[in-house]
Design an enzyme around this catalytic site. Structure first.
Site, PDB file in Angstrom:
ATOM      1  N   MET A  72     -44.051 -64.437 -78.927  1.00 36.55           N
ATOM      2  CA  MET A  72     -44.408 -63.462 -77.893  1.00 36.55           C
ATOM      3  C   MET A  72     -44.925 -62.168 -78.527  1.00 36.55           C
ATOM      4  O   MET A  72     -45.737 -61.456 -77.940  1.00 36.55           O
ATOM      5  CB  MET A  72     -43.188 -63.111 -77.014  1.00 36.55           C
ATOM      6  N   GLY A  73     -44.395 -61.851 -79.718  1.00 41.33           N
ATOM      7  CA  GLY A  73     -44.781 -60.589 -80.369  1.00 41.33           C
ATOM      8  C   GLY A  73     -43.995 -59.393 -79.847  1.00 41.33           C
ATOM      9  O   GLY A  73     -44.508 -58.275 -79.819  1.00 41.33           O
ATOM     10  N   CYS A 129     -36.045 -61.893 -85.184  1.00 44.17           N
ATOM     11  CA  CYS A 129     -37.258 -62.449 -84.572  1.00 44.17           C
ATOM     12  C   CYS A 129     -38.173 -62.951 -85.692  1.00 44.17           C
ATOM     13  O   CYS A 129     -38.457 -62.211 -86.627  1.00 44.17           O
ATOM     14  CB  CYS A 129     -37.957 -61.361 -83.747  1.00 44.17           C
ATOM     15  N   THR A 192     -34.552 -67.923 -82.999  1.00 42.51           N
ATOM     16  CA  THR A 192     -35.370 -69.143 -83.087  1.00 42.51           C
ATOM     17  C   THR A 192     -35.665 -69.517 -84.547  1.00 42.51           C
ATOM     18  O   THR A 192     -35.596 -68.685 -85.442  1.00 42.51           O
ATOM     19  CB  THR A 192     -36.694 -68.955 -82.330  1.00 42.51           C
TER      20      THR A 192
HETATM   21  C1  LIG Z   1     -39.566 -66.922 -74.716  1.00 45.11           C
HETATM   22  C2  LIG Z   1     -38.474 -66.435 -75.618  1.00 45.11           C
HETATM   23  C3  LIG Z   1     -38.345 -65.065 -75.862  1.00 45.11           C
HETATM   24  C4  LIG Z   1     -37.334 -64.592 -76.694  1.00 45.11           C
HETATM   25  N1  LIG Z   1     -37.201 -63.248 -76.909  1.00 45.11           N
HETATM   26  C5  LIG Z   1     -36.188 -62.770 -77.679  1.00 45.11           C
HETATM   27  C6  LIG Z   1     -35.988 -61.371 -77.857  1.00 45.11           C
HETATM   28  O1  LIG Z   1     -36.691 -60.528 -77.284  1.00 45.11           O
HETATM   29  N2  LIG Z   1     -34.972 -60.982 -78.663  1.00 45.11           N
HETATM   30  C7  LIG Z   1     -34.118 -61.857 -79.298  1.00 45.11           C
HETATM   31  O2  LIG Z   1     -33.216 -61.446 -80.011  1.00 45.11           O
HETATM   32  N3  LIG Z   1     -34.276 -63.205 -79.118  1.00 45.11           N
HETATM   33  C8  LIG Z   1     -35.277 -63.658 -78.336  1.00 45.11           C
HETATM   34  N4  LIG Z   1     -35.416 -65.012 -78.145  1.00 45.11           N
HETATM   35  C9  LIG Z   1     -34.455 -65.940 -78.796  1.00 45.11           C
HETATM   36  C10 LIG Z   1     -33.303 -66.319 -77.856  1.00 45.11           C
HETATM   37  O3  LIG Z   1     -32.537 -65.208 -77.487  1.00 45.11           O
HETATM   38  C11 LIG Z   1     -32.378 -67.369 -78.540  1.00 45.11           C
HETATM   39  O4  LIG Z   1     -31.850 -66.801 -79.721  1.00 45.11           O
HETATM   40  C12 LIG Z   1     -33.128 -68.654 -78.885  1.00 45.11           C
HETATM   41  O5  LIG Z   1     -34.035 -69.000 -77.865  1.00 45.11           O
HETATM   42  C13 LIG Z   1     -32.179 -69.836 -79.129  1.00 45.11           C
HETATM   43  O6  LIG Z   1     -31.418 -70.124 -77.967  1.00 45.11           O
HETATM   44  P1  LIG Z   1     -31.827 -71.333 -76.932  1.00 45.11           P
HETATM   45  O7  LIG Z   1     -32.021 -72.556 -77.765  1.00 45.11           O
HETATM   46  O8  LIG Z   1     -30.690 -71.407 -75.971  1.00 45.11           O
HETATM   47  O9  LIG Z   1     -33.101 -70.896 -76.273  1.00 45.11           O
HETATM   48  C14 LIG Z   1     -36.427 -65.511 -77.309  1.00 45.11           C
HETATM   49  C15 LIG Z   1     -36.559 -66.888 -77.049  1.00 45.11           C
HETATM   50  C16 LIG Z   1     -37.553 -67.365 -76.215  1.00 45.11           C
HETATM   51  C17 LIG Z   1     -37.665 -68.843 -75.951  1.00 45.11           C
END
Ligand SMILES: Cc1cc2nc3c(=O)[nH]c(=O)nc-3n(C[C@H](O)[C@H](O)[C@H](O)COP(=O)(O)O)c2cc1C
Length: 304
Positions: A72-73, A129, A192
Site C-alpha cells: 500500500m505504501g 512494514c 506481512t
Molecule cells: C491491506 C493491508 C494493510 C496493512 N496495513 C498495515 C499497517 O498500516 N500497519 C501495520 O502495522 N500492519 C499493516 N498490515 C499488516 C497486518 O496488520 C498484519 O500484521 C498482517 O496482515 C498479518 O495478519 P493476517 O494474516 O491476519 O492478515 C496490513 C495488512 C494488509 C493486508
C-alpha cells in the site's frame, strides 16, 4: 473474570481478538464497526506525521487460498487529520491501540505522544512494514535502530508500548530480546512476509511497487514460529498475528506463547462476523481442553 478476558501491561481486553492494523482502520466509524462486531479491541491504521497517498494501484492482490499480497505504501491522512477518527472510536467505548510509523526515533516519539494525548490505551510501533523506503522493517530489522526507537518512545509516553516486529529476519528472538531490553511492554508479531507475484502475461510484477507483503493462511506457520521463538527468549506478553482464520488457529497461537491475537486478512475476507466465530469457538476449545481461561493456555505447548 470471563474466560476470554485478557490483560496486557495493565490494559484489559474483553477477548483476545483485536482488529489488526491496516484492515478497516481508516475511520473511527469502521473501528467502531469492528468493536460492535465483537473484536476485543482495535489497532488503528499506522499513522505518520504528514498525509501520504501511498503507491498507485495495483496495491493489493489475492493469491488464491494463500492470502493477500499488498504494497500500500503506508497511505494515511497524517496524525492531525486522523485525530477525529480516534476520538470518535474512543467516544463509543472502543478499546483503541494507536499504531504509528516514523523514519526516526524522534518521529516515533512525537507521534506516540500525539496518540497518547488522544486517549488511546496502548501504542503499537510499526517497525515492520516490508515495503516502504526508510520506514518499517528497514528500521525494525536492525536491533540497534529498533532499540533506539523503543527507548525514545518509552521516554516520551506513559501508556504501554508494543513493538510490532518483522518476520523478514534470520533471528526473530534477537529482535524480540532487543525490544524487551529497550523497555517494550509487549511484542506484536508478525507483520506481512516479503513476497512477490509476477504476471506471466504482462511479464512484470503484479503490484505497482513490485515486492509486497503476504498475509493470510500461508503465513500462519511463520507467525507461529516467531511467537514460539520469542516466547523462549522474552518475558513480556506476545501479540500473535498472521493467518488467524479459525478458532483452532487462535488456540495454536496461544499454545505457542501469544497472550493476545490480531486478525487482519480473515476480517477483510469474511467481514466482522469472524470475531464472534473466533471468540465462541475459542471459548469451546478452552473448555474442552480443560483450560479455565486464556492465560492458562498461553505457552502450554512449551511445557509438553
Ligand atoms: C491491506 C493491508 C494493510 C496493512 N496495513 C498495515 C499497517 O498500516 N500497519 C501495520 O502495522 N500492519 C499493516 N498490515 C499488516 C497486518 O496488520 C498484519 O500484521 C498482517 O496482515 C498479518 O495478519 P493476517 O494474516 O491476519 O492478515 C496490513 C495488512 C494488509 C493486508
Amino acid at each position: 473474570m470471563d474466560a476470554l478476558t485478557v490483560k496486557v501491561a495493565g490494559v484489559e481486553f474483553r477477548n483476545p481478538f483485536l482488529l489488526a492494523s491496516g484492515i478497516w482502520g481508516e475511520s473511527g466509524a469502521s473501528l467502531h464497526r469492528a468493536y460492535v462486531a465483537g473484536a476485543g479491541g482495535v489497532v488503528t491504521k499506522s499513522i505518520g506525521r504528514e498525509p501520504r497517498t501511498g503507491y498507485p494501484n495495483p496495491t493489493i492482490e489475492r493469491l488464491d487460498d494463500w492470502g493477500l499480497l499488498n504494497a500500500m505504501g503506508l497511505p494515511n491522512p497524517g496524525i492531525k487529520n486522523y485525530a477525529e477518527e480516534v476520538r470518535f472510536a474512543l467516544s463509543k467505548g472502543v478499546k483503541v491501540v494507536g499504531s504509528v510509523f516514523g523514519g526516526t526515533p524522534e518521529e516515533f516519539a512525537l507521534l506516540s505522544v500525539e496518540m497518547e494525548k488522544l486517549g488511546v490505551g496502548s501504542i503499537e510501533l510499526n517497525l515492520s512494514c516490508p515495503h516502504a523506503k526508510g520506514y518499517g522493517s528497514e528500521i525494525g530489522a536492525d536491533p540497534e535502530l529498533l532499540s533506539e526507537v523503543v527507548r525514545a518512545v518509552k521516554k516520551a509516553v506513559k501508556v504501554p508500548v508494543w513493538a510490532k516486529l518483522t518476520p523478514n529476519t534470520s533471528d526473530p528472538a534477537l529482535l524480540a530480546a532487543a525490544a524487551e531490553s529497550a523497555g517494550a511492554d509487549a511484542i506484536s508479531a508478525i507483520n506481512t512476509v516479503r513476497a512477490l507475484a509476477i504476471d506471466p502475461v504482462g511479464m512484470r510484477p503484479v503490484l505497482y511497487h513490485g515486492l509486497g507483503g503476504l498475509s493470510g493462511p500461508a503465513i500462519k506457520p511463520i507467525g507461529l514460529a516467531f511467537i514460539w521463538q520469542a516466547y523462549e527468549k522474552v518475558r513480556i506478553p506476545l501479540v500473535g498475528i498472521g493467518g488467524i482464520t479459525t478458532p483452532e488457529d487462535a488456540f495454536e497461537y496461544l499454545l505457542a506463547g501469544a497472550t493476545l491475537l490480531e486478525v487482519g486478512t480473515a476480517v477483510a475476507d469474511s467481514g466482522g462476523t469472524v470475531f464472534h466465530t473466533l471468540a465462541d469457538g475459542l471459548r469451546e476449545i478452552l473448555k474442552e481442553r480443560g483450560f479455565g481461561n486464556v492465560a492458562e493456555a498461553v505457552g502450554a505447548a512449551h511445557r509438553k
